[in-house]
Design a protein around this motif. Structure first.
Motif, PDB file in Angstrom:
ATOM      1  N   PHE A  61       8.038  -8.248  -7.432  1.00  0.00           N
ATOM      2  CA  PHE A  61       8.811  -9.322  -8.045  1.00  0.00           C
ATOM      3  C   PHE A  61       9.316  -8.872  -9.406  1.00  0.00           C
ATOM      4  O   PHE A  61       8.822  -7.907  -9.985  1.00  0.00           O
ATOM      5  CB  PHE A  61       7.988 -10.611  -8.149  1.00  0.00           C
ATOM      6  N   ASP A  62      10.318  -9.575  -9.905  1.00  0.00           N
ATOM      7  CA  ASP A  62      10.889  -9.293 -11.210  1.00  0.00           C
ATOM      8  C   ASP A  62       9.875  -9.721 -12.267  1.00  0.00           C
ATOM      9  O   ASP A  62       9.345 -10.830 -12.213  1.00  0.00           O
ATOM     10  CB  ASP A  62      12.196 -10.075 -11.380  1.00  0.00           C
ATOM     11  N   TYR A  63       9.612  -8.867 -13.251  1.00  0.00           N
ATOM     12  CA  TYR A  63       8.567  -9.184 -14.225  1.00  0.00           C
ATOM     13  C   TYR A  63       8.913 -10.372 -15.097  1.00  0.00           C
ATOM     14  O   TYR A  63       8.028 -10.993 -15.680  1.00  0.00           O
ATOM     15  CB  TYR A  63       8.212  -7.963 -15.082  1.00  0.00           C
ATOM     16  N   GLU A  64      10.168 -10.727 -15.184  1.00  0.00           N
ATOM     17  CA  GLU A  64      10.562 -11.888 -15.979  1.00  0.00           C
ATOM     18  C   GLU A  64      10.305 -13.196 -15.255  1.00  0.00           C
ATOM     19  O   GLU A  64      10.402 -14.264 -15.851  1.00  0.00           O
ATOM     20  CB  GLU A  64      12.030 -11.768 -16.381  1.00  0.00           C
ATOM     21  N   GLY A  92       8.967   0.533 -12.643  1.00  0.00           N
ATOM     22  CA  GLY A  92      10.296   0.644 -13.226  1.00  0.00           C
ATOM     23  C   GLY A  92      10.416  -0.221 -14.473  1.00  0.00           C
ATOM     24  O   GLY A  92       9.428  -0.575 -15.103  1.00  0.00           O
ATOM     25  N   ASP A  93      11.642  -0.564 -14.803  1.00  0.00           N
ATOM     26  CA  ASP A  93      11.892  -1.318 -16.028  1.00  0.00           C
ATOM     27  C   ASP A  93      11.761  -2.833 -15.875  1.00  0.00           C
ATOM     28  O   ASP A  93      11.539  -3.531 -16.853  1.00  0.00           O
ATOM     29  CB  ASP A  93      13.303  -1.008 -16.548  1.00  0.00           C
ATOM     30  N   HIS A  94      11.905  -3.333 -14.640  1.00  0.00           N
ATOM     31  CA  HIS A  94      12.013  -4.786 -14.500  1.00  0.00           C
ATOM     32  C   HIS A  94      11.158  -5.392 -13.393  1.00  0.00           C
ATOM     33  O   HIS A  94      11.343  -6.557 -13.061  1.00  0.00           O
ATOM     34  CB  HIS A  94      13.473  -5.180 -14.260  1.00  0.00           C
ATOM     35  N   HIS A  95      10.256  -4.622 -12.798  1.00  0.00           N
ATOM     36  CA  HIS A  95       9.531  -5.156 -11.658  1.00  0.00           C
ATOM     37  C   HIS A  95       8.023  -5.039 -11.833  1.00  0.00           C
ATOM     38  O   HIS A  95       7.535  -4.189 -12.579  1.00  0.00           O
ATOM     39  CB  HIS A  95       9.957  -4.431 -10.372  1.00  0.00           C
ATOM     40  N   CYS A  96       7.337  -5.886 -11.113  1.00  0.00           N
ATOM     41  CA  CYS A  96       5.886  -5.832 -11.038  1.00  0.00           C
ATOM     42  C   CYS A  96       5.490  -5.717  -9.579  1.00  0.00           C
ATOM     43  O   CYS A  96       6.214  -6.179  -8.678  1.00  0.00           O
ATOM     44  CB  CYS A  96       5.253  -7.101 -11.606  1.00  0.00           C
ATOM     45  N   MET A  97       4.345  -5.099  -9.346  1.00  0.00           N
ATOM     46  CA  MET A  97       3.771  -5.009  -8.010  1.00  0.00           C
ATOM     47  C   MET A  97       2.386  -5.629  -8.073  1.00  0.00           C
ATOM     48  O   MET A  97       1.609  -5.355  -8.986  1.00  0.00           O
ATOM     49  CB  MET A  97       3.637  -3.565  -7.548  1.00  0.00           C
ATOM     50  N   GLU A  98       2.117  -6.477  -7.117  1.00  0.00           N
ATOM     51  CA  GLU A  98       0.798  -7.076  -6.962  1.00  0.00           C
ATOM     52  C   GLU A  98       0.249  -6.552  -5.647  1.00  0.00           C
ATOM     53  O   GLU A  98       0.907  -6.641  -4.609  1.00  0.00           O
ATOM     54  CB  GLU A  98       0.924  -8.597  -6.925  1.00  0.00           C
ATOM     55  N   LEU A  99      -0.929  -5.958  -5.685  1.00  0.00           N
ATOM     56  CA  LEU A  99      -1.557  -5.396  -4.498  1.00  0.00           C
ATOM     57  C   LEU A  99      -2.855  -6.155  -4.231  1.00  0.00           C
ATOM     58  O   LEU A  99      -3.673  -6.319  -5.134  1.00  0.00           O
ATOM     59  CB  LEU A  99      -1.865  -3.912  -4.717  1.00  0.00           C
ATOM     60  N   PHE A 100      -3.007  -6.650  -3.023  1.00  0.00           N
ATOM     61  CA  PHE A 100      -4.223  -7.349  -2.620  1.00  0.00           C
ATOM     62  C   PHE A 100      -4.900  -6.573  -1.497  1.00  0.00           C
ATOM     63  O   PHE A 100      -4.236  -6.143  -0.552  1.00  0.00           O
ATOM     64  CB  PHE A 100      -3.906  -8.748  -2.080  1.00  0.00           C
ATOM     65  N   ILE A 101      -6.201  -6.399  -1.592  1.00  0.00           N
ATOM     66  CA  ILE A 101      -7.016  -5.873  -0.501  1.00  0.00           C
ATOM     67  C   ILE A 101      -7.799  -7.065   0.025  1.00  0.00           C
ATOM     68  O   ILE A 101      -8.552  -7.704  -0.725  1.00  0.00           O
ATOM     69  CB  ILE A 101      -8.003  -4.783  -0.977  1.00  0.00           C
ATOM     70  N   LEU A 102      -7.610  -7.369   1.294  1.00  0.00           N
ATOM     71  CA  LEU A 102      -8.259  -8.527   1.915  1.00  0.00           C
ATOM     72  C   LEU A 102      -9.289  -8.070   2.933  1.00  0.00           C
ATOM     73  O   LEU A 102      -9.078  -7.069   3.618  1.00  0.00           O
ATOM     74  CB  LEU A 102      -7.223  -9.411   2.612  1.00  0.00           C
ATOM     75  N   GLU A 103     -10.368  -8.813   3.061  1.00  0.00           N
ATOM     76  CA  GLU A 103     -11.358  -8.601   4.124  1.00  0.00           C
ATOM     77  C   GLU A 103     -11.663  -9.951   4.737  1.00  0.00           C
ATOM     78  O   GLU A 103     -12.113 -10.861   4.041  1.00  0.00           O
ATOM     79  CB  GLU A 103     -12.639  -7.983   3.564  1.00  0.00           C
ATOM     80  N   LYS A 120       8.312 -18.551  -4.098  1.00  0.00           N
ATOM     81  CA  LYS A 120       9.703 -18.413  -4.540  1.00  0.00           C
ATOM     82  C   LYS A 120       9.833 -17.216  -5.473  1.00  0.00           C
ATOM     83  O   LYS A 120       8.973 -16.959  -6.304  1.00  0.00           O
ATOM     84  CB  LYS A 120      10.135 -19.688  -5.252  1.00  0.00           C
ATOM     85  N   ASP A 121      10.905 -16.488  -5.333  1.00  0.00           N
ATOM     86  CA  ASP A 121      11.300 -15.369  -6.193  1.00  0.00           C
ATOM     87  C   ASP A 121      10.549 -14.068  -5.941  1.00  0.00           C
ATOM     88  O   ASP A 121      10.684 -13.129  -6.725  1.00  0.00           O
ATOM     89  CB  ASP A 121      11.202 -15.735  -7.684  1.00  0.00           C
ATOM     90  N   THR A 122       9.767 -13.960  -4.856  1.00  0.00           N
ATOM     91  CA  THR A 122       9.234 -12.647  -4.511  1.00  0.00           C
ATOM     92  C   THR A 122      10.391 -11.825  -3.956  1.00  0.00           C
ATOM     93  O   THR A 122      11.279 -12.348  -3.281  1.00  0.00           O
ATOM     94  CB  THR A 122       8.107 -12.720  -3.459  1.00  0.00           C
ATOM     95  N   LEU A 123      10.388 -10.537  -4.244  1.00  0.00           N
ATOM     96  CA  LEU A 123      11.454  -9.659  -3.757  1.00  0.00           C
ATOM     97  C   LEU A 123      11.092  -9.046  -2.413  1.00  0.00           C
ATOM     98  O   LEU A 123      11.917  -8.976  -1.516  1.00  0.00           O
ATOM     99  CB  LEU A 123      11.741  -8.559  -4.784  1.00  0.00           C
ATOM    100  N   THR A 124       9.856  -8.558  -2.293  1.00  0.00           N
ATOM    101  CA  THR A 124       9.379  -8.008  -1.025  1.00  0.00           C
ATOM    102  C   THR A 124       7.915  -8.361  -0.848  1.00  0.00           C
ATOM    103  O   THR A 124       7.166  -8.499  -1.817  1.00  0.00           O
ATOM    104  CB  THR A 124       9.511  -6.473  -0.944  1.00  0.00           C
ATOM    105  N   VAL A 125       7.529  -8.505   0.412  1.00  0.00           N
ATOM    106  CA  VAL A 125       6.124  -8.687   0.785  1.00  0.00           C
ATOM    107  C   VAL A 125       5.877  -7.794   1.987  1.00  0.00           C
ATOM    108  O   VAL A 125       6.510  -7.956   3.023  1.00  0.00           O
ATOM    109  CB  VAL A 125       5.796 -10.159   1.147  1.00  0.00           C
ATOM    110  N   ASP A 126       4.999  -6.817   1.831  1.00  0.00           N
ATOM    111  CA  ASP A 126       4.633  -5.912   2.919  1.00  0.00           C
ATOM    112  C   ASP A 126       3.131  -5.997   3.126  1.00  0.00           C
ATOM    113  O   ASP A 126       2.382  -6.271   2.178  1.00  0.00           O
ATOM    114  CB  ASP A 126       5.015  -4.463   2.582  1.00  0.00           C
ATOM    115  N   TYR A 127       2.684  -5.734   4.352  1.00  0.00           N
ATOM    116  CA  TYR A 127       1.255  -5.770   4.614  1.00  0.00           C
ATOM    117  C   TYR A 127       0.921  -4.879   5.801  1.00  0.00           C
ATOM    118  O   TYR A 127       1.780  -4.533   6.603  1.00  0.00           O
ATOM    119  CB  TYR A 127       0.779  -7.197   4.890  1.00  0.00           C
ATOM    120  N   SER A 128      -0.331  -4.519   5.879  1.00  0.00           N
ATOM    121  CA  SER A 128      -0.857  -3.843   7.069  1.00  0.00           C
ATOM    122  C   SER A 128      -2.253  -4.395   7.322  1.00  0.00           C
ATOM    123  O   SER A 128      -2.954  -4.790   6.387  1.00  0.00           O
ATOM    124  CB  SER A 128      -0.897  -2.325   6.886  1.00  0.00           C
ATOM    125  N   VAL A 129      -2.624  -4.440   8.589  1.00  0.00           N
ATOM    126  CA  VAL A 129      -3.926  -4.981   8.994  1.00  0.00           C
ATOM    127  C   VAL A 129      -4.639  -3.928   9.824  1.00  0.00           C
ATOM    128  O   VAL A 129      -4.042  -3.329  10.726  1.00  0.00           O
ATOM    129  CB  VAL A 129      -3.755  -6.273   9.833  1.00  0.00           C
TER     130      VAL A 129
END
Length: 139
Positions: A61-64, A92-103, A120-129
């Protein structure tokens, strides 16, 4: 067939139209129907039911956009029994990444991913199980 009206940004509608043209779809309705079927079927893998699973969920997501970061924090706290780890990084200059490890179980992971996607306003959501019981002994 039922007609459903949805709202989306012009840019997304344009991308869907281009995708339809490039891949031989009859129009945007066909693309949206296929996307909906794929989304609804994502967590219906019978091989994953009734098993202990781990998942990695990555959110950009955008850090702002502080509301996204706040929502991610709330999701982590609301799901303490599911979230094994959480990592936040600037990209980068304008984005944040949030990483979750789930069990946990498939239904809980599915619900969590759905809530992240609905933010609202997330840019991408990726996951693997991955099933935890599939992890064999290390040689």
């Amino acid at each position: 067939m039922t007609v459903v009206s949805i709202s989306m940004p012009d840019e997304l509608a344009d991308r869907i139209d281009e995708f339809a043209d490039e891949h031989g779809y009859t129009g945007r309705s066909e693309v949206v129907r296929e996307a909906a079927r794929n989304l609804l079927g994502e967590f219906e893998d019978k091989r994953l039911e009734d098993r202990e699973l781990m998942a990695v969920v990555t959110v950009m997501f955008d850090y702002e956009t502080t509301t996204v970061e706040e929502k991610m924090m709330h999701l982590r706290h609301e799901n303490e029994s599911l979230v094994a780890a959480n990592f936040h990084s600037h990209v980068g200059d304008h984005h944040c990444m949030e990483l979750f490890i789930l069990e946990g179980e498939l239904a809980d992971i599915s619900t969590f991913v759905g809530k992240v996607r609905a933010t609202k306003d997330t840019l991408t959501v990726d996951y693997s199980v991955t099933p935890v019981d599939d992890v064999g002994p290390f040689a």
